[in-house]
Design a protein around this motif. Sequence first.
Motif, short mmCIF file in Angstrom:
data_model
loop_
_atom_site.label_atom_id
_atom_site.label_comp_id
_atom_site.label_asym_id
_atom_site.label_seq_id
_atom_site.Cartn_x
_atom_site.Cartn_y
_atom_site.Cartn_z
N VAL A 1 1.17 -1.25 0.37
CA VAL A 1 0.11 -0.25 -0.15
C VAL A 1 0.67 1.66 -0.23
CG1 VAL A 1 -2.31 1.39 1.75
CG2 VAL A 1 -2.21 -1.71 1.08
N GLU B 1 0.80 4.03 -2.88
CA GLU B 1 0.49 5.64 -2.68
C GLU B 1 1.81 6.39 -2.56
OE1 GLU B 1 -2.54 5.95 -2.19
OE2 GLU B 1 -2.72 6.52 -0.81
N LYS C 1 -8.15 -0.10 0.20
CA LYS C 1 -7.13 0.62 0.51
C LYS C 1 -6.96 2.12 0.10
CE LYS C 1 -6.86 -2.02 4.14
NZ LYS C 1 -7.28 -1.07 5.49
N THR C 2 -6.43 1.86 -1.20
CA THR C 2 -6.12 3.27 -1.86
C THR C 2 -7.10 3.65 -3.30
OG1 THR C 2 -4.29 4.01 -3.59
CG2 THR C 2 -5.21 1.93 -3.71
N LYS D 1 -6.13 4.68 -6.21
CA LYS D 1 -5.78 4.37 -7.40
C LYS D 1 -6.16 3.21 -8.30
CE LYS D 1 -1.05 6.04 -6.23
NZ LYS D 1 -1.32 7.61 -6.71
#
Length: 306
Positions: free
Chosen positions: A135, A139, A161-162, A164
Amino acid sequence: MENSDAKLKEEIISLKTREIAVILAHNYQLGEVQDIADFVGDSLELSQKAAKTDADVIVFCGVYFMAETASILSPDKTVLLPDVHAGCPMADMITAEGLRQRKGELPGATVVCYINSSAEVKAESDVCCTSANAVKVIESLDAEDILFVPDQYLGHYISTKTAKRIIPWPGFCPTHVRIQPQYITNLRQEYPQAKVVVHPECRPEVIALADEVLSTGGMCRFASESEQEEIIVGTEIGIIHRLRKENPRKRFIPASEQAVCPRMKLITLESVLWSLQEMAPQVKVPEEIRLKSKVAVDRMLEIGRR
Ligand code: 13P
Ligand code: SF4
């Protein structure tokens, strides 16, 4: 049996000293192999050790991609993988040619490869990551579209968790997919006080039931630092040896006894000794591929230092 193990250990230690070798072992290795290692850790910790060691010889008790990573980082050292058949089936689910083709379909995407991949695949990637830093690595990138290879489940976990866009490759770990959500639900009923830690290579339905999603190194730290006395462990069962050894008063319950990685288990005390005696099998990444793949590995290590 115990006597012969003791004799094997003695011979390994004496040869290791003579050859100025260091023994690195992954957390999934057989207990007796972990016990003779100079260092036991997860993929990130092992690559950091391989990059820094002063030894002439690195005996890698793990799987092929780990020995290759050691060769990428320490080209002047002899890297031994005690059983040349100890490959990672997930790493074999992608080839450099397949990746080149996919990149052609996704111009503009940044390629992040899980360290569980061949040196050739790393050479085609922009940056590498492990389960411990995936992650953070993603990030840190100045990119929105990420082609993540080869683990679709780690890719899925990162996508939660992102912000993107993660485009996954359809690979998976055959060992971690054996862990079914029902096993976790049943164990939670049996051990209501326990916390559940799982590896991000598990399926999303399993990850959804966990309290913590951690690399194997993260699990070892969690076990020793938390007050928790009972922990249900959703990963390859080799880690249970280290968890119990380091935390003798705590209880560790494997999520599945079936979560065994047969390739990791190919390394034995006998093969370690044989490997040191014969200085074989050696893993050496050809220089052209090494230089290209090192860019992706170095970039990961650099992000980790920030
Ligand atoms: P880590 O030890 O880096 O969490 O990786 C697990 C694994 O499956 C290695 O093959
Ligand atoms: Fe590969 Fe899974 Fe074995 Fe790790 S546990 S080496 S990812 S098959």
